[in-house]
Design an enzyme around this catalytic site. Structure first.
Site, short mmCIF file in Angstrom:
data_model
loop_
_atom_site.label_atom_id
_atom_site.label_comp_id
_atom_site.label_asym_id
_atom_site.label_seq_id
_atom_site.Cartn_x
_atom_site.Cartn_y
_atom_site.Cartn_z
N LYS A 75 28.85 71.21 2.07
CA LYS A 75 28.20 70.09 2.74
C LYS A 75 27.07 69.55 1.88
CE LYS A 75 29.20 71.13 7.58
NZ LYS A 75 28.62 71.41 8.91
N HIS A 90 38.51 76.84 11.16
CA HIS A 90 37.12 77.19 11.46
C HIS A 90 37.03 78.55 12.15
CE1 HIS A 90 32.87 76.64 12.11
NE2 HIS A 90 33.03 77.00 13.36
N ARG A 149 37.06 81.09 9.52
CA ARG A 149 35.72 81.18 8.91
C ARG A 149 34.80 82.00 9.81
NH1 ARG A 149 31.88 78.50 5.57
NH2 ARG A 149 30.05 77.68 6.63
N HIS A 175 25.41 78.37 4.25
CA HIS A 175 24.49 77.81 5.24
C HIS A 175 23.12 77.56 4.60
CE1 HIS A 175 26.85 79.54 8.92
NE2 HIS A 175 27.31 78.38 8.52
#
Length: 298
Positions: A172, A242, A245, A268
């Site tokens: 991201k 997801h 994950r 993260h």
């Protein structure tokens, strides 16, 4: 001349580097409010609105049975738009300055059990042919690295390093990170690439994972793949990349990994994002605690 809405779209694409899917979602939300504003307030632009107009839109969405989660997402798009107008000095105050998000129920993501993971991998234990070898590698890679679906889809040949046993992914906000891969995955890489080299036509050669037609895989392809294999072994409602994950993080924590290490592996930016996975670890700890503590044996 470019209007503010188009300038905002360029800002998301070029400066924020959001994915085309995300940019389209923002654009659609803004156009939706623009249309509502035009019909109900006879106003052709949404650059200068008050909160009561936005609240009217929220009420209309709720009346149309749009979920609170979806409403909050749409308002987040508007917030980003007015933040952009503030940044470019088009407005002085955001009409959403004092807005509070609608309450939404907290959904607990239920990970796959180790038994369910094993069942799928046993089914794919001796894959034969390009597609079976690719599918097993995708599932194994999700489970052993915790990478995001978009990171797997955009993984490039140049970013797989066999000598160091690592892969470089683009996460991201365009943040790169290096993820270690297990030796068993390195071996699967070799088998997959051998089959991949035998494809008749390869259009998207720079990308690691391809369809049998030589094209880069996409979001729906990966979702269908995971859903298909896990539907045979699991009755869980959600069976998605997801969840794999989520399973990766939960199983690591259950087996003693520390939160900071899992945070780095997942990519993260803060521990708060990683802590959502700890409820499953706490459940496991409680189970072990109850079974092992002497006071519980009396």
């Amino acid at each position: 001349m470019m209007n503010n809405k188009e300038a905002f779209r360029d800002y998301l694409q070029l400066e924020k580097k959001y994915s085309p899917h995300t940019v389209l979602a923002y654009w659609n939300d803004i156009v939706s409010f623009e249309l509502f504003n035009s019909v109900h307030f006879d106003q052709q632009t949404i650059d200068q609105v008050n909160y009561s107009q936005i609240r009217s839109w929220i009420v209309s969405l709720v009346d149309a049975d749009v979920s609170n989660v979806s409403v909050n997402r749409k308002i987040a798009s508007l917030k980003a738009y007015y933040k952009f107008l503030l940044k470019t000095k088009q407005i002085e105050v955001s009409p959403l300055l004092k807005h509070k998000a609608l309450k939404t129920p907290k959904k607990i993501q239920i990970p796959f059990s180790e038994k369910e993971i094993d069942a799928v991998l046993v089914y794919l234990q001796n894959p034969i042919g390009f597609e079976a070898i690719r599918d097993k590698l995708i599932i194994d890679l999700f489970y052993t690295t915790g990478m995001r679906r978009t990171e797997l889809i955009h993984l490039k040949m140049a970013n797989v390093n066999f000598s160091t046993g690592t892969i470089k992914v683009l996460g991201k906000r365009n943040k790169e990170r290096i993820i270690p891969v297990l030796p068993v995955i390195n071996c699967q890489f070799e088998s997959y690439l051998l089959e991949r080299s035998g494809l008749e036509n390869i259009t998207d050669a720079e990308y690691f994972f391809l369809t049998k037609k030589g094209l880069k895989i996409n979001d729906s392809f990966v979702y269908r793949l995971i859903n298909s294999y896990f539907s045979a072994v699991s009755e869980k409602v959600k069976k998605s990349p997801h969840i794999l994950r989520h399973t990766f993080a939960t199983h690591l924590l259950n087996n003693g990994a520390d939160l900071n290490s899992v945070k780095e592996l997942l990519g993260h930016s803060s521990l708060a994002s990683t802590q959502v996975y700890t409820h499953n670890s706490l459940s496991e700890l409680k189970k072990v605690y109850k079974e092992a503590h002497p006071r519980n044996q009396k």
